[in-house]
Scaffold this active site. Sequence first.
Site, PDB file in Angstrom:
ATOM      1  N   ASP A   3       1.061  -2.351   3.446  1.00 25.61           N
ATOM      2  CA  ASP A   3       2.020  -2.761   2.385  1.00 25.61           C
ATOM      3  C   ASP A   3       1.334  -4.198   2.330  1.00 25.61           C
ATOM      4  OD1 ASP A   3       5.422  -1.284   1.813  1.00 25.61           O
ATOM      5  OD2 ASP A   3       4.636  -4.036   1.416  1.00 25.61           O
ATOM      6  N   HIS A  15       5.452   7.195  -0.485  1.00 27.42           N
ATOM      7  CA  HIS A  15       4.806   6.921   0.433  1.00 27.42           C
ATOM      8  C   HIS A  15       6.123   6.804   1.601  1.00 27.42           C
ATOM      9  CE1 HIS A  15       7.418   3.956  -2.250  1.00 27.42           C
ATOM     10  NE2 HIS A  15       7.601   3.652  -1.460  1.00 27.42           N
TER      11      HIS A  15
HETATM   12  P1  AMP Z   1       9.643   1.935  -1.360  1.00 28.59           P
HETATM   13  O1  AMP Z   1      10.709   0.664  -2.004  1.00 28.59           O
HETATM   14  O2  AMP Z   1       9.831   2.570  -0.800  1.00 28.59           O
HETATM   15  O3  AMP Z   1       9.401   2.394  -2.881  1.00 28.59           O
HETATM   16  O4  AMP Z   1       8.830   0.849  -1.139  1.00 28.59           O
HETATM   17  C1  AMP Z   1       7.388   0.699  -1.850  1.00 28.59           C
HETATM   18  C2  AMP Z   1       6.101  -0.793  -1.363  1.00 28.59           C
HETATM   19  O5  AMP Z   1       5.279  -0.543  -1.888  1.00 28.59           O
HETATM   20  C3  AMP Z   1       7.030  -1.825  -1.018  1.00 28.59           C
HETATM   21  O6  AMP Z   1       7.076  -2.243   0.499  1.00 28.59           O
HETATM   22  C4  AMP Z   1       6.033  -3.217  -1.239  1.00 28.59           C
HETATM   23  O7  AMP Z   1       5.727  -3.848  -0.719  1.00 28.59           O
HETATM   24  C5  AMP Z   1       5.029  -1.939  -1.448  1.00 28.59           C
HETATM   25  N1  AMP Z   1       3.733  -2.310  -2.874  1.00 28.59           N
HETATM   26  C6  AMP Z   1       3.738  -2.345  -3.712  1.00 28.59           C
HETATM   27  N2  AMP Z   1       3.419  -3.092  -4.398  1.00 28.59           N
HETATM   28  C7  AMP Z   1       2.135  -2.392  -3.430  1.00 28.59           C
HETATM   29  C8  AMP Z   1       0.585  -2.605  -3.735  1.00 28.59           C
HETATM   30  N3  AMP Z   1      -0.340  -3.305  -4.859  1.00 28.59           N
HETATM   31  N4  AMP Z   1      -0.279  -2.940  -2.164  1.00 28.59           N
HETATM   32  C9  AMP Z   1       0.866  -2.295  -1.178  1.00 28.59           C
HETATM   33  N5  AMP Z   1       1.780  -2.194  -1.115  1.00 28.59           N
HETATM   34  C10 AMP Z   1       2.725  -1.966  -2.424  1.00 28.59           C
END
Ligand code: AMP
Length: 113
Positions: A29, A99
């Site tokens: 993440d 995810h």
């Molecule tokens: P959610 O709130 O469950 O949809 O989680 C989305 C997650 O994606 C969050 O924890 C973000 O930090 C993560 N995230 C967003 N953009 C990226 C990225 N480019 N690479 C890795 N993680 C990401």
Amino acid sequence: MSCLFCKIIAGEIPSTKVYEDDQLVAFKDITPQAPLHVLIVPRKHIATLNDLEPGDDALVGAMTRRAAIIAKAHGFDSSGFRTVFNCNKDAGQAVFHIHLHVLAGRTLSWPPG
Ligand code: AMP
Ligand code: ZN
């Protein structure tokens, strides 16, 4: 393709991958909430848990089992880890490609905020 995680899966956006196979990709993440914070995503685009079909049961099972394997590989099988699927607004889902969060390496409070 406008989905962020589809772009990560396709390698169009960089990520730190920790695992991949023919159906799953796991990567760190970008804003870790614990010393270990990995996201496990299916290669198949599924927007939310509400969009799962019966044929996806094995895929979700593989995601769950992979979470345990990744936690163990980082030494957190005994100390513990948390897996989280956020679904829609009240749960804070920000990326609409399912995810599984895998969090470990600190004491995680309960109930979650
Ligand atoms: P959610 O709130 O469950 O949809 O989680 C989305 C997650 O994606 C969050 O924890 C973000 O930090 C993560 N995230 C967003 N953009 C990226 C990225 N480019 N690479 C890795 N993680 C990401
Ligand atoms: Zn997607």
